[in-house]
Write a protein that holds these residues in place. Structure first.
Motif, PDB file in Angstrom:
ATOM      1  N   ALA A   2       0.840  -1.212   0.000  1.00 49.51           N
ATOM      2  CA  ALA A   2       0.000   0.000   0.000  1.00 49.51           C
ATOM      3  C   ALA A   2       0.871   1.257   0.000  1.00 49.51           C
ATOM      4  O   ALA A   2       2.055   1.184   0.281  1.00 49.51           O
ATOM      5  CB  ALA A   2      -0.875   0.005   1.244  1.00 49.51           C
ATOM      6  N   THR A   3       0.225   2.376  -0.342  1.00 44.36           N
ATOM      7  CA  THR A   3       0.957   3.645  -0.384  1.00 44.36           C
ATOM      8  C   THR A   3       1.627   3.919   0.960  1.00 44.36           C
ATOM      9  O   THR A   3       1.011   3.791   2.004  1.00 44.36           O
ATOM     10  CB  THR A   3      -0.032   4.789  -0.672  1.00 44.36           C
ATOM     11  OG1 THR A   3      -0.917   4.340  -1.669  1.00 44.36           O
ATOM     12  CG2 THR A   3       0.697   6.020  -1.113  1.00 44.36           C
ATOM     13  N   TRP A  77      -9.300   0.804   2.077  1.00 45.35           N
ATOM     14  CA  TRP A  77      -8.302   0.619   3.130  1.00 45.35           C
ATOM     15  C   TRP A  77      -7.054   0.022   2.516  1.00 45.35           C
ATOM     16  O   TRP A  77      -7.130  -0.707   1.506  1.00 45.35           O
ATOM     17  CB  TRP A  77      -8.851  -0.331   4.209  1.00 45.35           C
ATOM     18  CG  TRP A  77      -9.655   0.370   5.239  1.00 45.35           C
ATOM     19  CD1 TRP A  77      -9.300   1.476   5.950  1.00 45.35           C
ATOM     20  CD2 TRP A  77     -10.954  -0.001   5.698  1.00 45.35           C
ATOM     21  NE1 TRP A  77     -10.314   1.831   6.820  1.00 45.35           N
ATOM     22  CE2 TRP A  77     -11.334   0.936   6.686  1.00 45.35           C
ATOM     23  CE3 TRP A  77     -11.837  -1.027   5.376  1.00 45.35           C
ATOM     24  CZ2 TRP A  77     -12.545   0.876   7.360  1.00 45.35           C
ATOM     25  CZ3 TRP A  77     -13.042  -1.092   6.055  1.00 45.35           C
ATOM     26  CH2 TRP A  77     -13.395  -0.146   7.032  1.00 45.35           C
ATOM     27  N   PRO A  78      -5.889   0.290   3.133  1.00 49.58           N
ATOM     28  CA  PRO A  78      -4.650  -0.267   2.584  1.00 49.58           C
ATOM     29  C   PRO A  78      -4.589  -1.788   2.783  1.00 49.58           C
ATOM     30  O   PRO A  78      -5.264  -2.324   3.671  1.00 49.58           O
ATOM     31  CB  PRO A  78      -3.560   0.427   3.407  1.00 49.58           C
ATOM     32  CG  PRO A  78      -4.229   0.855   4.663  1.00 49.58           C
ATOM     33  CD  PRO A  78      -5.656   1.145   4.314  1.00 49.58           C
ATOM     34  N   ALA A  79      -3.754  -2.441   1.999  1.00 48.07           N
ATOM     35  CA  ALA A  79      -3.625  -3.904   2.063  1.00 48.07           C
ATOM     36  C   ALA A  79      -3.052  -4.360   3.412  1.00 48.07           C
ATOM     37  O   ALA A  79      -3.130  -5.544   3.754  1.00 48.07           O
ATOM     38  CB  ALA A  79      -2.738  -4.375   0.929  1.00 48.07           C
ATOM     39  N   THR A  80      -2.500  -3.407   4.178  1.00 49.87           N
ATOM     40  CA  THR A  80      -1.962  -3.748   5.507  1.00 49.87           C
ATOM     41  C   THR A  80      -3.081  -4.183   6.460  1.00 49.87           C
ATOM     42  O   THR A  80      -2.817  -4.782   7.494  1.00 49.87           O
ATOM     43  CB  THR A  80      -1.271  -2.519   6.140  1.00 49.87           C
ATOM     44  OG1 THR A  80      -2.081  -1.372   5.883  1.00 49.87           O
ATOM     45  CG2 THR A  80       0.112  -2.320   5.570  1.00 49.87           C
ATOM     46  N   VAL A  84     -10.295  -8.912   9.915  1.00 55.17           N
ATOM     47  CA  VAL A  84     -10.765  -8.661  11.282  1.00 55.17           C
ATOM     48  C   VAL A  84     -10.660  -7.172  11.593  1.00 55.17           C
ATOM     49  O   VAL A  84     -11.603  -6.557  12.112  1.00 55.17           O
ATOM     50  CB  VAL A  84      -9.941  -9.492  12.302  1.00 55.17           C
ATOM     51  CG1 VAL A  84     -10.315  -9.149  13.726  1.00 55.17           C
ATOM     52  CG2 VAL A  84     -10.120 -10.978  12.026  1.00 55.17           C
ATOM     53  N   GLN A  85      -9.533  -6.572  11.210  1.00 57.82           N
ATOM     54  CA  GLN A  85      -9.346  -5.129  11.456  1.00 57.82           C
ATOM     55  C   GLN A  85     -10.386  -4.311  10.698  1.00 57.82           C
ATOM     56  O   GLN A  85     -10.901  -3.327  11.218  1.00 57.82           O
ATOM     57  CB  GLN A  85      -7.962  -4.696  10.983  1.00 57.82           C
ATOM     58  CG  GLN A  85      -6.849  -5.086  11.921  1.00 57.82           C
ATOM     59  CD  GLN A  85      -5.511  -4.917  11.216  1.00 57.82           C
ATOM     60  OE1 GLN A  85      -5.284  -5.527  10.165  1.00 57.82           O
ATOM     61  NE2 GLN A  85      -4.649  -4.096  11.770  1.00 57.82           N
ATOM     62  N   ARG A 172       2.661   1.939  10.120  1.00 60.30           N
ATOM     63  CA  ARG A 172       3.221   2.947   9.195  1.00 60.30           C
ATOM     64  C   ARG A 172       2.522   2.955   7.838  1.00 60.30           C
ATOM     65  O   ARG A 172       3.162   3.025   6.795  1.00 60.30           O
ATOM     66  CB  ARG A 172       4.721   2.752   9.011  1.00 60.30           C
ATOM     67  CG  ARG A 172       5.499   3.069  10.263  1.00 60.30           C
ATOM     68  CD  ARG A 172       6.937   2.665  10.099  1.00 60.30           C
ATOM     69  NE  ARG A 172       7.738   3.246  11.176  1.00 60.30           N
ATOM     70  CZ  ARG A 172       8.321   4.431  11.102  1.00 60.30           C
ATOM     71  NH1 ARG A 172       8.221   5.170  10.036  1.00 60.30           N
ATOM     72  NH2 ARG A 172       9.006   4.883  12.133  1.00 60.30           N
ATOM     73  N   ASP A 173       1.178   2.880   7.856  1.00 61.55           N
ATOM     74  CA  ASP A 173       0.436   3.019   6.597  1.00 61.55           C
ATOM     75  C   ASP A 173      -0.171   4.426   6.527  1.00 61.55           C
ATOM     76  O   ASP A 173       0.166   5.291   7.332  1.00 61.55           O
ATOM     77  CB  ASP A 173      -0.613   1.897   6.451  1.00 61.55           C
ATOM     78  CG  ASP A 173      -1.621   1.894   7.598  1.00 61.55           C
ATOM     79  OD1 ASP A 173      -1.743   2.932   8.268  1.00 61.55           O
ATOM     80  OD2 ASP A 173      -2.277   0.865   7.812  1.00 61.55           O
TER      81      ASP A 173
END
Ligand code: HEM
Ligand code: HEM
Length: 180
Positions: A2-3, A77-80, A84-85, A172-173
């Motif tokens: 992700a960015t 949402w980012p791939a991080t 569940v999150q 850190r996303d």
């Protein structure tokens, strides 16, 4: 991946969403603090007149925010973020939206039952009161509800802020950056 935070082309929430989020966040945190510490503070400064007016402004801004929210889709949402999150974030956000309406409304109802307490919008004008009788079941439920849901909201806001900081400093996303 992700960015990464710091990249200029981070996808952000739109500016109206960010502005409403920031304004409501400041006022909700102020109201949680003054609500919880209010009785202790009262000897030096009675925060409740400001608490009541600020709470009504939260209600109006939250209605505007929800209306505006219907008109756009949030950035992915980012791939991080795992499943569940994502579910946890969805439930927490939905609960916060609900509490942004229900907590001020319970405050409005219970205060309407007390003829001695004006609801002044930051000294500019008086907010109208609802027709609620002192000691009525509605007034009692609203009072209980304001207290219980107020504390629930404090817990959820703490969780929400901890999650945002965790995203920024540990994972850190770009999740915090896109709402600022
Ligand atoms: C975002 C909006 C609001 C939040 C987060 C909030 C939160 C809280 C919290 C946590 C308490 C302490 C509960 C307790 O210990 O009894 C409290 C008390 C109080 N709130 Fe609010 N409130 C909001 C809006 C309002 C509004 C709109 C009014 C009235 C128009 C209001 C009137 C009061 C009053 C009078 C108390 C004192 C209750 C007592 O002494 O038993 N609040 N609030
Ligand atoms: C004061 C510190 C706060 C920080 C650092 C913060 C941070 C964030 C971030 C980074 C997001 C985006 C999450 C994502 O994209 O998944 C977000 C969304 C959200 N925040 Fe906060 N927040 C704060 C306070 C609050 C408060 C006090 C409330 C309301 C009670 C609130 C309600 C919301 C809601 C409802 C969303 C979902 C937005 C949407 O997608 O429609 N936030 N917040």
């Amino acid at each position: 991946m992700a960015t990464i935070a710091g990249n200029a082309d981070v996808v952000r929430y739109n500016s109206v969403a960010r502005a409403l989020h920031a304004a409501i966040a400041v006022m909700v945190v102020f109201n949680l603090a003054t609500g919880i510490a209010g009785d202790a503070l009262e000897k030096v400064w009675n925060p409740f007149p400001l608490h009541r007016g600020t709470g009504m402004i939260v209600l109006v801004l939250s209605l505007a925010r929800l209306g505006w929210r219907m008109t756009w889709t949030m950035p992915d949402w980012p791939a991080t973020m795992g499943n569940v999150q994502r579910q946890l974030a969805k439930v927490t956000h939905a609960a916060l939206y609900a509490l942004m309406l229900v907590v001020p409304v319970t405050g409005w109802i219970m205060t309407s039952a007390n003829s001695k307490l004006p609801i002044s919008i930051w000294g500019l004008f008086e907010w109208p009161k609802l027709a609620v009788t002192k000691g009525s079941a509605l007034a009692e439920v609203a009072h209980e509800g304001h207290e219980i849901l107020g504390y629930l909201m404090a817990g959820l806001v703490a969780l929400h802020v901890a999650a945002a900081l965790h995203h920024h400093f540990v994972i850190r996303d770009n999740v915090l950056r896109r709402m600022l």
